[in-house]
Motif scaffolding. Structure first.
Motif, PDB file in Angstrom:
ATOM      1  N   ASN A 179       0.816  -1.217   0.000  1.00 10.83           N
ATOM      2  CA  ASN A 179       0.000   0.000   0.000  1.00 10.83           C
ATOM      3  C   ASN A 179       0.847   1.263   0.000  1.00 10.83           C
ATOM      4  OD1 ASN A 179      -3.127  -0.366   0.283  1.00 10.83           O
ATOM      5  ND2 ASN A 179      -2.188  -2.084   1.353  1.00 10.83           N
ATOM      6  N   VAL A 180       1.971   1.203   0.690  1.00 12.66           N
ATOM      7  CA  VAL A 180       2.906   2.327   0.612  1.00 12.66           C
ATOM      8  C   VAL A 180       3.346   2.505  -0.843  1.00 12.66           C
ATOM      9  CG1 VAL A 180       5.195   3.157   1.245  1.00 12.66           C
ATOM     10  CG2 VAL A 180       3.750   2.092   2.979  1.00 12.66           C
ATOM     11  N   GLY A 181       3.615   1.372  -1.486  1.00 10.51           N
ATOM     12  CA  GLY A 181       4.099   1.390  -2.858  1.00 10.51           C
ATOM     13  C   GLY A 181       3.149   2.096  -3.815  1.00 10.51           C
ATOM     14  N   ASP A 182       1.838   1.912  -3.615  1.00 13.57           N
ATOM     15  CA  ASP A 182       0.873   2.594  -4.487  1.00 13.57           C
ATOM     16  C   ASP A 182       1.074   4.103  -4.422  1.00 13.57           C
ATOM     17  OD1 ASP A 182      -0.185   0.198  -5.195  1.00 13.57           O
ATOM     18  OD2 ASP A 182      -1.852   0.274  -3.791  1.00 13.57           O
ATOM     19  N   ASN A 183       1.326   4.603  -3.229  1.00 15.42           N
ATOM     20  CA  ASN A 183       1.547   6.045  -3.078  1.00 15.42           C
ATOM     21  C   ASN A 183       2.891   6.467  -3.652  1.00 15.42           C
ATOM     22  OD1 ASN A 183      -0.790   7.004  -1.401  1.00 15.42           O
ATOM     23  ND2 ASN A 183      -0.087   5.295  -0.169  1.00 15.42           N
ATOM     24  N   VAL A 184       3.890   5.687  -3.314  1.00 22.02           N
ATOM     25  CA  VAL A 184       5.245   6.026  -3.734  1.00 22.02           C
ATOM     26  C   VAL A 184       5.352   6.042  -5.263  1.00 22.02           C
ATOM     27  CG1 VAL A 184       7.551   5.057  -3.849  1.00 22.02           C
ATOM     28  CG2 VAL A 184       6.420   5.287  -1.643  1.00 22.02           C
ATOM     29  N   GLY A 185       4.753   5.039  -5.892  1.00 19.97           N
ATOM     30  CA  GLY A 185       4.868   4.948  -7.344  1.00 19.97           C
ATOM     31  C   GLY A 185       3.871   5.833  -8.064  1.00 19.97           C
ATOM     32  N   ASP A 186       2.599   5.704  -7.686  1.00 12.48           N
ATOM     33  CA  ASP A 186       1.553   6.328  -8.500  1.00 12.48           C
ATOM     34  C   ASP A 186       1.257   7.765  -8.098  1.00 12.48           C
ATOM     35  OD1 ASP A 186       1.423   3.998  -9.849  1.00 12.48           O
ATOM     36  OD2 ASP A 186      -0.369   3.245  -8.845  1.00 12.48           O
ATOM     37  N   VAL A 187       1.556   8.156  -6.863  1.00  9.78           N
ATOM     38  CA  VAL A 187       1.347   9.558  -6.489  1.00  9.78           C
ATOM     39  C   VAL A 187       2.642  10.341  -6.679  1.00  9.78           C
ATOM     40  CG1 VAL A 187       0.663  11.168  -4.687  1.00  9.78           C
ATOM     41  CG2 VAL A 187      -0.475   8.959  -4.856  1.00  9.78           C
ATOM     42  N   ALA A 188       3.649  10.001  -5.893  1.00  7.96           N
ATOM     43  CA  ALA A 188       4.893  10.784  -5.959  1.00  7.96           C
ATOM     44  C   ALA A 188       5.605  10.594  -7.292  1.00  7.96           C
ATOM     45  CB  ALA A 188       5.813  10.403  -4.812  1.00  7.96           C
ATOM     46  N   GLY A 189       5.688   9.343  -7.766  1.00 11.20           N
ATOM     47  CA  GLY A 189       6.393   9.064  -9.021  1.00 11.20           C
ATOM     48  C   GLY A 189       5.725   9.751 -10.199  1.00 11.20           C
ATOM     49  N   MET A 190       4.419   9.532 -10.328  1.00 12.21           N
ATOM     50  CA  MET A 190       3.685  10.137 -11.426  1.00 12.21           C
ATOM     51  C   MET A 190       3.734  11.661 -11.320  1.00 12.21           C
ATOM     52  SD  MET A 190       1.958   9.584 -14.099  1.00 12.21           S
ATOM     53  CE  MET A 190       0.437   9.012 -14.829  1.00 12.21           C
ATOM     54  N   GLY A 191       3.603  12.186 -10.107  1.00 12.29           N
ATOM     55  CA  GLY A 191       3.601  13.637  -9.904  1.00 12.29           C
ATOM     56  C   GLY A 191       4.905  14.262 -10.364  1.00 12.29           C
ATOM     57  N   SER A 192       6.012  13.648  -9.994  1.00  8.41           N
ATOM     58  CA  SER A 192       7.295  14.241 -10.374  1.00  8.41           C
ATOM     59  C   SER A 192       7.521  14.113 -11.876  1.00  8.41           C
ATOM     60  CB  SER A 192       8.423  13.568  -9.603  1.00  8.41           C
ATOM     61  OG  SER A 192       8.500  12.217  -9.964  1.00  8.41           O
ATOM     62  N   ASP A 193       6.989  13.024 -12.461  1.00  5.42           N
ATOM     63  CA  ASP A 193       7.074  12.820 -13.906  1.00  5.42           C
ATOM     64  C   ASP A 193       6.376  13.970 -14.628  1.00  5.42           C
ATOM     65  OD1 ASP A 193       6.789  11.931 -16.513  1.00  5.42           O
ATOM     66  OD2 ASP A 193       6.185   9.911 -15.985  1.00  5.42           O
ATOM     67  N   ILE A 194       5.126  14.215 -14.225  1.00  5.23           N
ATOM     68  CA  ILE A 194       4.336  15.268 -14.861  1.00  5.23           C
ATOM     69  C   ILE A 194       4.939  16.643 -14.565  1.00  5.23           C
ATOM     70  CG2 ILE A 194       2.072  16.384 -14.859  1.00  5.23           C
ATOM     71  CD1 ILE A 194       1.795  13.823 -16.194  1.00  5.23           C
ATOM     72  N   PHE A 195       5.403  16.833 -13.329  1.00  2.00           N
ATOM     73  CA  PHE A 195       6.003  18.115 -12.947  1.00  2.00           C
ATOM     74  C   PHE A 195       7.164  18.442 -13.882  1.00  2.00           C
ATOM     75  CE2 PHE A 195       8.963  20.808 -10.611  1.00  2.00           C
ATOM     76  CZ  PHE A 195       8.126  21.755 -10.035  1.00  2.00           C
ATOM     77  N   GLU A 196       7.939  17.419 -14.138  1.00  2.00           N
ATOM     78  CA  GLU A 196       9.129  17.624 -14.951  1.00  2.00           C
ATOM     79  C   GLU A 196       8.760  17.943 -16.399  1.00  2.00           C
ATOM     80  OE1 GLU A 196      12.415  14.599 -16.567  1.00  2.00           O
ATOM     81  OE2 GLU A 196      10.269  14.632 -16.980  1.00  2.00           O
TER      82      GLU A 196
END
Lengths: 677, 677
Positions: free
Chosen positions: B212-229
């Motif tokens: 469940n941590v992984g869902d946040n780490v990958g799909d929230v933070a990971g996706m967010g930084s991807d789009i931010f960039e």
């Protein structure tokens, strides 16, 4: 010069004579009992039927292209060259197939009665005929076309038609052969081994003849046409580049000669190198023959290395004789060495640590086998690409774009020998199949198995070699395309990546290999499904088949594989031929140049990934079947079998199709180049 | 102009205020029983621990880069921009993660006590905070840097440092997050579901918190930084292109303005568009909120389409106000429309007929599932690439390379909304996990499941959108790279594909995505293996765990996933950052330009293939689990589970890494461009 230009076609005839002599030597071997002959005959007929139907379909397809060429401003000369190329390629394939399906049963019988050394001789002689056919028909056909059109700068570009003819035949042979061999293989294995629990190559299996036909269709004819096309393509490209060289370059590359003489020497060099390579190959074949009594693996290696070294040495003196710079020789050397490096890397990825890693990942099931295999395949692109970059760097530094061309020619010049070793594999494989079907017992099978195993190693090297050859040949053709347009347009043709058209072209070109890989993988799946249903039907409906009292309807399975392969090769064939004119006439020459760049990159990356992942999966399965990690029947075995099944279309259908795809796209572009200005 | 340039950072602050208000609204929701809180707290702490450790490691890595920049001729201004970019991206990720792990349990509780509409509100609000954080911090950070350096042509190139800072953070978040989420997922599922036979998200499973941590780490933070960039990268690239425009282009694009004024308007436009997009997003978020009572799917769709339409309309008036040509507006429109097309195609390939085809191929086992899935993934590149080509064609025809930049900005301007919808998915997913772990019963689970399913559809679109955005942003950055070097070198920088250096660069660039994909796939496998062993150990060694009388050591599993992810992201991170300077300083700017072209092509092709194959396999499994083709426990199910497991690293680790990879390579190249002349 013009008396020299007669040498390559004459040498081509000499090569064909040697091949014919070897054919009669092969024929002189005992073809065994009537039962063996019957099996072999079925394979032979199946292969010939496939060839006939393939060529009939090809004739229609080629006629359409021929008509287009004839009525285009390119006219009858390109059309004549096109026919010559298509015929030479088709003849080489036919000759090789015909002999391979004669050599297989004689190899079986030699293994049965005379032992390993004799068996190796027959199998290798069978392969040699294919090798010599490819090299000789290439020299003969291209040599004649060069003799006709090469002397006059205004007609030299018609030679490109020869490459296009060869490429179109290769496309169909590779794609159709690839679909045929894998649908038959998967179908026969799945129903026979898994569902019915009978051994591989069991004569009760209705798909087993088709499977053996497939080995020839895919690995002899398909591989042969692939190499034939790269062989001729690299020569044609180098000729084209030489014909467009500026005076300064000629002075550099042919220091002692005047402009016209220098250009003529540079244009003639590829054919001269190939002639030298053919002689070296014939000598190499003799060497293998003399050493085959000792260790077969060593014999093949001595033959291959020997003919390459001989060729390189002779090439040095050739430069001197033609008055050309030693820099060109270095390019030739780098090309030949690069081919060996790529071959060795392929061997590493499909035999050493990576294979064990894949097998061990089978402990956690098929999914990890897939992931590890794909990772291995993707990693395996690194060194070959670096090698290609090194070849480009060195050869262009020494001899400009002409250097890339001669490097490709250098890599391919000893094709007679390389192809001989390559074609030896499927003959040995077939010999094993015939031994099994004929019930010749453990001992014979052990000999054919050892020959087959050696064939697998040489096949892995051969695949890497074919990819490297195709990449360099395509690169040379693309360089020729750029130079041709530059000259025709008066010197302002630049493929600037910052130009939107070039960029769009690059994207369009890059998607084509992915699309073709998708189509061919799907085709294998669908063709295999048709095969599976037919084999299941026969086991269900023919009474006494499992008991061995009734015979399977082998011909029906051969027919299904043939029909499926021929039908499914049309779409990818059409795409490959149609995309370059569509982009070239639709978006312009710059977009087409970009497309060739993108397609080259995509094809090389996919070809390496797919061939090496597929080869590694195959050998991981064999590693487990030798008793490692639980051996046959274990969960690990079930997992690696999944990898092997996925690897089949990877390594034998989609992956090899990439070699042809890029060459077809490049040569079609080169042919239409004069029309794009 | 300079008073206008204060608007974007001010709007950024407004956006952050709105995000904070929404945060307090989320906080005002009931967080449920103590048991629920305890579970949620574990996830929250696990996520925060990962962020802290990731950022510590990142700080070291970034410090090294910072020192290199500082002591290079680029100097302190680029260094400041780099820090600003890295901090903004890190803050956005942290903010989003913090809120997402507060919103998840409140979503569960709302589903439990208040029903679907309230649950959707909380989950979507949670996602909105991430969306607004990305958009606002982008505007604020980049706006300030632009305010400081953007006015003077001599300092404008320091802005590039901002993009590099954002990219480096994104690289680590995406790759590290991707490895984390999949190793935890695979480990928890394999031991829990398969070996121990307990349901997904069962609290006895020691890996379930990590999952469940992984869902946040990958799909929230990971996706967010991807789009931010991509968001910042596209703006920076457009600013850079505008700063190098020739007078003729400025006259074309800003017809009514003098040169300096026109250039200033064109440079400011990206920030102005993003500001408009932020306002449109805030309105869109309000719209979703008001419609969420009715059909959630419809609410999300109205919000997304509404904010895009609003943005496009407002952009039209913005052009007018800034005195710019309507041609630019068309580019913006095409960019925005193209993003939607790519998203819809992704949805098609991961939900419709292709998914059923993959599931049906499961009848013949896992091998055919693999082949069909790979074929689907490869086929899926065609339409998105054609769309990208169409965007390039139209935008450059209308507005030159500047058009490509604004098209990318147009695609990304409403990122507040897009990202909100994207981040909603993992929150809903988490909410379901918490409901299961907390034992809240069928009814609650049914609501969270329906929200989750909707999240999967939006996630598929989001992934396609992210790839399209990354591709266009990278393209714009590469165009800026070319223009920068052209201007700095006095106008003779041409990336001619016939130039051996460009060609070598293209090959080198093209192999990087394959290498990174190989490394990241292998990493997931190895990290998952460590996870599997720990979970097995706990089941073996903790007495009473299966009976529910003892608690698992969740923290240990979280720690293992964190350590593995952080260690294994270093190598790919290093390669991505090091390759451009290695090629640029080693082989020159032309080789680097070629490398960017090759890498762009390779990254886009692999990203699409892997994301769509992975998504399609995932949904093929879900299709079977709904009872089709034999349902759970059937042979078909076992086959599609293999596909799903291979698809996991495809779609959540290696595939998404490609987006960042190409942007990191491009932005690093842009930063070092002035040093290469």
């Amino acid at each position: 010069m013009s008396d020299l230009t007669l040498i390559p076609p004459l040498l081509g005839i000499v090569g064909l004579v040697v091949a014919t002599i070897i054919y009669f030597i092969v024929k002189s071997y005992d073809e065994g009992s009537e039962a063996l002959q019957k099996i072999a005959n079925q394979i032979h007929i199946g292969a010939m039927v496939f060839m006939r139907r393939e060529y009939s379909m090809l004739a229609i397809f080629a006629s359409v292209i021929l008509a287009v060429i004839y009525f285009s401003p390119l006219g009858w000369m390109t059309a004549v060259a096109f026919i010559a190329g298509a015929l030479s390629s088709a003849l080489a394939g036919w000759f090789g197939m015909f002999t391979a399906t004669k050599a297989n049963v004689r190899t079986t019988q030699a293994a049965h009665k005379q032992g390993q050394s004799a068996a190796l001789s027959v199998a290798f002689f069978g392969g040699s005929i294919m090798g010599l056919a490819v090299a000789s028909l290439g020299l003969l056909g291209l040599g004649i076309v060069y003799y006709l059109f090469g002397g006059d700068p205004h007609t030299a570009h018609h030679i490109h038609g020869f490459g296009m003819g060869a490429s179109v035949v290769a496309l169909f042979s590779r794609v159709g052969g690839g679909i045929y061999t894998k649908s038959a293989d998967v179908g026969a294995d799945l129903v026979g081994k898994l569902e019915q629990g009978i051994p591989e190559d069991d004569p009760r299996n209705p798909g087993v003849i088709a499977d053996n036909v497939g080995d020839n269709v895919g690995d002899v004819a398909g591989m042969g046409s692939d190499i034939f096309e790269s062989y001729c393509g690299s020569m044609i490209a180098t000729i084209a580049i030489a014909s467009t060289l500026a005076l300064a370059s000629i002075t550099n590359l042919a220091p002692g000669l005047a402009e016209e003489e220098g250009r003529a020497s540079l244009m003639f060099l590829p054919l001269a190198l190939a002639s030298t390579g053919l002689i070296a190959s014939i000598i190499g074949i003799g060497v293998v023959r003399s050493f085959s009594g000792a260790n077969p693996a060593v014999a093949l290696r001595i033959g291959m290395i020997g003919s390459t070294v001989l060729f390189i040495a002779a090439a040095y003196f050739l430069m001197d004789a033609l008055g050309l710079s030693v820099n060109i020789w270095w390019s030739v050397l780098f090309g030949a060495a690069g081919g060996i490096v790529i071959g060795l890397i392929t061997e590493y990825y499909t035999s050493s640590r990576p294979v064990v890693k894949i097998a061990e990942s089978g402990k956690t099931g098929p999914a990890t086998v897939m992931i590890t295999g794909l990772a291995v395949g993707m990693e395996s692109v690194v060194v070959p690409i670096l090698t290609i970059c090194a070849i480009i760097y060195v050869s262009t530094t020494l001899a400009g774009l002409y250097g890339v061309g001669v490097a490709a020619v250098g890599l391919l010049a000893t094709v007679g020998m390389t192809m001989a070793v390559d074609a030896y594999g499927p003959i040995a494989d077939n010999a094993g199949g015939i031994a099994e079907m004929g019930g010749l017992g453990e001992e014979t099978r052990a000999i054919t198995d050892s020959l087959d195993e050696l064939g697998n190693t040489t096949a892995a090297m051969g695949k890497g070699f074919a990819i490297g050859a195709a990449a360099l040949a395509a690169l040379a053709i693309i360089a020729a395309f750029v130079e041709t347009i530059t000259v025709e347009s008066g010197g302002d043709f630049v493929l600037h990546l910052g130009n939107p058209k070039v960029l769009i072209g690059m994207f369009l070109g890059g998607l084509v290999p992915f699309l073709i890989a998708s189509i061919t993988m799907t085709s294998v799946g669908e063709a295999a499904m048709a095969m599976i249903q037919e084999i299941r039907r026969q086991f269900r409906e023919i009474p006494g088949l499992m008991e061995g009292t009734a015979e399977p309807d082998n011909a029906k399975c051969v027919d299904i594989a043939t029909t499926a392969a021929l039908r499914k090769m049309l779409l990818p064939g059409f795409i490959a031929v149609a995309v370059p004119p569509a982009i070239g006439f639709g978006l312009g020459a710059q977009a087409l140049g970009g497309a060739l760049g993108g397609a080259l990159l995509g094809c090389v990356l996919l070809a390496l990934t797919m061939a090496n992942a597929g080869g590694a999966w195959d050998n991981a399965k064999k590693y487990v079947e030798k008793g490692n990690l639980g051996g046959k029947g274990s969960d690990v075995h079930a997992a690696v079998v999944v990898g092997d099944t996925v690897g089949d279309p990877f390594k034998d259908t989609s992956g090899p199709s990439m070699n042809i795809l890029i060459n077809v796209m490049a040569i079609v572009s080169l042919v239409i180049a004069p029309l794009l200005v």
